[in-house]
Write a protein that holds these residues in place. Sequence first.
Motif, PDB file in Angstrom:
ATOM      1  N   THR A 183       0.807  -1.229   0.000  1.00 49.64           N
ATOM      2  CA  THR A 183       0.000   0.000   0.000  1.00 49.64           C
ATOM      3  C   THR A 183       0.834   1.270   0.000  1.00 49.64           C
ATOM      4  O   THR A 183       0.296   2.361  -0.207  1.00 49.64           O
ATOM      5  CB  THR A 183      -0.955   0.026   1.206  1.00 49.64           C
ATOM      6  OG1 THR A 183      -0.189  -0.012   2.424  1.00 49.64           O
ATOM      7  CG2 THR A 183      -1.922  -1.149   1.163  1.00 49.64           C
ATOM      8  N   THR A 184       2.130   1.151   0.233  1.00 51.60           N
ATOM      9  CA  THR A 184       3.006   2.334   0.208  1.00 51.60           C
ATOM     10  C   THR A 184       3.862   2.394  -1.048  1.00 51.60           C
ATOM     11  O   THR A 184       4.709   3.276  -1.182  1.00 51.60           O
ATOM     12  CB  THR A 184       3.936   2.343   1.438  1.00 51.60           C
ATOM     13  OG1 THR A 184       4.707   1.128   1.453  1.00 51.60           O
ATOM     14  CG2 THR A 184       3.135   2.452   2.736  1.00 51.60           C
ATOM     15  N   ALA A 185       3.650   1.455  -1.966  1.00 50.82           N
ATOM     16  CA  ALA A 185       4.454   1.407  -3.188  1.00 50.82           C
ATOM     17  C   ALA A 185       4.157   2.610  -4.073  1.00 50.82           C
ATOM     18  O   ALA A 185       3.122   3.273  -3.950  1.00 50.82           O
ATOM     19  CB  ALA A 185       4.168   0.109  -3.942  1.00 50.82           C
ATOM     20  N   THR A 186       5.073   2.881  -4.987  1.00 46.40           N
ATOM     21  CA  THR A 186       4.904   3.994  -5.917  1.00 46.40           C
ATOM     22  C   THR A 186       4.745   3.483  -7.346  1.00 46.40           C
ATOM     23  O   THR A 186       5.279   2.422  -7.690  1.00 46.40           O
ATOM     24  CB  THR A 186       6.104   4.960  -5.846  1.00 46.40           C
ATOM     25  OG1 THR A 186       5.907   6.024  -6.779  1.00 46.40           O
ATOM     26  CG2 THR A 186       7.411   4.242  -6.192  1.00 46.40           C
ATOM     27  N   VAL A 187       4.011   4.223  -8.149  1.00 48.25           N
ATOM     28  CA  VAL A 187       3.875   3.882  -9.565  1.00 48.25           C
ATOM     29  C   VAL A 187       4.470   4.982 -10.432  1.00 48.25           C
ATOM     30  O   VAL A 187       4.191   5.063 -11.621  1.00 48.25           O
ATOM     31  CB  VAL A 187       2.402   3.640  -9.945  1.00 48.25           C
ATOM     32  CG1 VAL A 187       1.870   2.402  -9.245  1.00 48.25           C
ATOM     33  CG2 VAL A 187       1.531   4.851  -9.611  1.00 48.25           C
ATOM     34  N   LYS A 188       5.310   5.821  -9.810  1.00 47.77           N
ATOM     35  CA  LYS A 188       5.972   6.904 -10.527  1.00 47.77           C
ATOM     36  C   LYS A 188       7.475   6.627 -10.628  1.00 47.77           C
ATOM     37  O   LYS A 188       8.066   5.985  -9.767  1.00 47.77           O
ATOM     38  CB  LYS A 188       5.760   8.239  -9.804  1.00 47.77           C
ATOM     39  CG  LYS A 188       4.304   8.674  -9.719  1.00 47.77           C
ATOM     40  CD  LYS A 188       3.722   9.024 -11.075  1.00 47.77           C
ATOM     41  CE  LYS A 188       2.313   9.582 -10.957  1.00 47.77           C
ATOM     42  NZ  LYS A 188       1.732   9.901 -12.272  1.00 47.77           N
ATOM     43  N   THR A 189       8.089   7.149 -11.672  1.00 48.02           N
ATOM     44  CA  THR A 189       9.536   7.035 -11.844  1.00 48.02           C
ATOM     45  C   THR A 189      10.232   8.227 -11.224  1.00 48.02           C
ATOM     46  O   THR A 189       9.593   9.161 -10.721  1.00 48.02           O
ATOM     47  CB  THR A 189       9.898   6.972 -13.338  1.00 48.02           C
ATOM     48  OG1 THR A 189       9.600   8.259 -13.935  1.00 48.02           O
ATOM     49  CG2 THR A 189       9.111   5.890 -14.060  1.00 48.02           C
TER      50      THR A 189
END
Length: 772
Positions: free
Chosen positions: A591-597
Motif C-alpha cells: 500500500t506504500t508502493a509507488t507507480v511513478k519514476t
Amino acid sequence: MMRAILCCILSIVFTLFLRPTYSIKKSYVVYLGGHSHGKQVSSADIERVKYSHHQLLGSYLGSSDKAKDAIFYSYTRHINGFAAMLEEEEAAEIAKNREVISVFLNRARRLQTTRSWEFLGLEGEGGLIHEGSIWKKARFGEDTIIANLDTAAGVWPESKSFSDEGFGPIPKRWKGICQNQKDKSFHCNRKLIGARYFNKGYSSAGGTLNSSSSFTPRDVGGHGSHTLSTAGGNFVPGANVFGLGNGTAKGGSPKARVAAYKVCWAEDYCSDADILAAFDRAIDDGVDVLSVSLVGEDPGPYFQDGLAIGSFHAVKNGIVVVAAAGNDGPDAGSVTNVAPWLITVGANTMDRQFQSNVVLGNKKHYTGESAAQLKLPTGKFYPLLSGASARINASISSQDALVCKPGTLDPEKVKGKVLVCLRGGIPRTDKSHQAALAGAVGMILANDEYFGNDIEADEHFLPATHVTYSDGLAIFDYINKTRNPVAHITHPNTLLGVKPAPVIAAFSSRGPNTVNPEILKPDISAPGVNVIAAFTEATGPSDNDYDKRIVSFNLLSGTSMSCPHVAGVVGLLKTVYPSWSPAEIRSAIMTTATVKTNSGKAITDDKTGVEATPFAYGAGHINPNCAADPGLVYDLKLKDYVNFICAQGYNETDITRVLGTPYKCPHHITLSTFNYPSIAIPHLKGAATVTRTLKNVGSPATYTASVRSPVGFSVTVNPNILKFEKVGEEKSFKVTLKAKGENASADYAFGVLKWSDKKHRVRSPIVVKAAV
C-alpha cells in the motif's frame, strides 16, 4: 475449534512479540575535544590518554579490560577521543556524559555498488544514512534471521558479505546447524549461522549425485550467494565487477543473520520433495524470513505445489515468505508463485547503467550496456560484419550463424572484425565466447523484436555491448547499405541517476493470476536488472565450464534478484514490528508502493515503452521508508487463509490434516471478503461489491477515500471516511464496482483506491474485467 485456532494465532504473535533481541556492535567515534599536553607528546602522555579512555568506556562496559577490547583507535595526540565497537544503547548512554562532545557512527562515504538501496531511498548520496531511512529505525535488520531456498542455492561462506566481524552471539532461539560433515572446508559463523542441503528428492528422480558438490551447502553456481547477500549481506567496501559499479555492496538487512538451504542441483533441478524438506527444517530452525527464488511451470492447485505447501506452513508459523514472480514475461498470465500467503515479486530496473556505446563509420552513436572487461583501443574503428555473413558455408543456416551458434562462424571471415550477433538461440555470453573463438575483436549483441528494449550488462569474453531492437535494425541497415562498414565499441562506464527509472523488465512474468484471478499477482516489483551482489569463486561469472575468470561479486538479472530485495526490506520491518503478521508486512509494502519514476512520470514497460499496469508491477515499485510507516494495513489471519482454501473446494478432512486440528468450513464462502490489499474482479456482471477491513497501526487519524475509476466502470466506497481513535482499531468498508454498459471494456481495466489522512497514503490497485 475456533478458540483453538485463535489460541494458536495469539501464541505465535505473543512469541514473536516477546522474542529476545541481541544488539549488534557497530563502530562509533567518541569525540572528547582536544588535549592539554600541547604539541610535544610523550609516551607517558599517550599512555595517560589511553588510560583515561579505558576508564571512561570501562565505566559503561563494566571493566577497563572490556574497554581495551572494544577500542580500536585511541586519538592521543591532538584530537581527544576514541573509536570503538559499541552497541547502539551503549553509544546513546556515553553521549549523555558531560565529558563527551559527540558520539557518531563511523560511516562510509563513497559511491554505492548495490545501487538499488540508494535508489530505494535507504541511503543518501555517498552512502550517508538519513533520518528518514528505515535502516536507522530498524538498526539495519539487527538479528532478524533471513534464509533462502534458491535456484542453484547454497552459499560461498568465504565471501566478505558473510563475514561475522562485529557480530555478537548467535540468537539463542536459533536451532539450525551447519551441515558440513562431508565438506570440512565449509564453515558457518555468527553472520552465516546455518546451512543445510537437501538432495534426496533430486537423486530419487534419477539425478546423479557428485560426491564433491552434492553433499555440501557450498554454492558452486553463484546464484545462491548472490540472492542471500542481496537480502542480508554485510557492508563490503570496494566491491565491483571488472571495475564497474565500484563501491560498497550490502544487503537490505545488512545486520541480519543469514542461513542457506540448498535444494537445487544439476541444471537447476529442484524437486518438491527437497523443497518441502527445506521448508520443514527452516520453520523448525527458527528463521524469520524466507526468500525463495524458485519458480515452477504453470501454477496449479496449491496442495500439489511443494512451494505453496511449504510456504503455507511457514506463514502459519509467522514466517514471511517472499517469492519470485518468474522470468517468462512479457507474456500475459505467466506469473507463478500465486498463492495468496506469498509476497510475489516482479522485476524492474534501477537508475544505474553500465553504458557501452557503438559508434559507426557514419558517425551514428547507439547506446548499449556491457560489463566486458576487455576494451578496444580508444577511437580505433574495425570492419563490421553480420553473423549471417560469417557462416562457414552454405550448409550452415544463416539464422544459426546470425545468432552465432557454435560451429557456424568462419574464422577467416570473422578475424579482426566487430561481429554483430542477434539475440536468441544460445545464452548471451556464449555468443561472445563464440565470437572470440572465431577471432573477432568485438561483438555487438542486437535484440530481435521479441526482446525489444530489454538490454543487460554481461561479462562478455571480448569487447562487446548489447543494444535494443530498433538500434540493432539501424546497425544491420548500415551494414547492408555500406561498402566498407566499420564500428568502434566504447569501454563500459557506470552511469548513475539514469532517467526514467524504474522501468519494468521485459522478462518479468505478468498477471493475471491463472489460478485465482481474484488475487492480483505479482504483489510488488523491485530492482532485478544488473544487480551486483556476492558470487561463488567456484565458477566464472558466466557460469560456463570454459570461463576460468574468478570474481567475488557478479552482475545478475531476474526476478530471482528482485525477490531478495523485498526479503531484505521484510527483515527490516520484522525488526521494527516483531508482532506484525506476514499479511500486515505485505500490506505495508504494497500500500506504500509507488507507480511513478524518478522523472515523475508513470512507470513504463521495457518491452513496449508504454505505461505499465498492475499485471506487471502489482501494487507498484517498493518504497521501503514509507513501508515503515504505512498508517493502515490490511491483515489476514490463519483462519482467513484456511477459508480461502475452503473456497478452492478442498474438503474439511484434508484441511483438518493440513492444520493438525479439526476445522469446519463456513457454509457460504466468497472471496469478496478476502482482505487482500488489492482488488481484482475478473468477471464482472453488472455490479459487484467487495468488503475490506483496515487496521490502524499509526496515530489516531481520520482517513478519506478517493478513487480513480477504471475506464468503463464506476466505483463507490461506503463509508468513504474512516476515523481511527487508537492503535489496533479495525474498520470495514465496501467497494462497489459497476460496468457502464457498452463502455465497459472487454479487456482488463485498471484503477486505484486511496485512503489518506494527509500524512499517509494507503493505496490499492483495482483490476476489473467485464464478463463476456
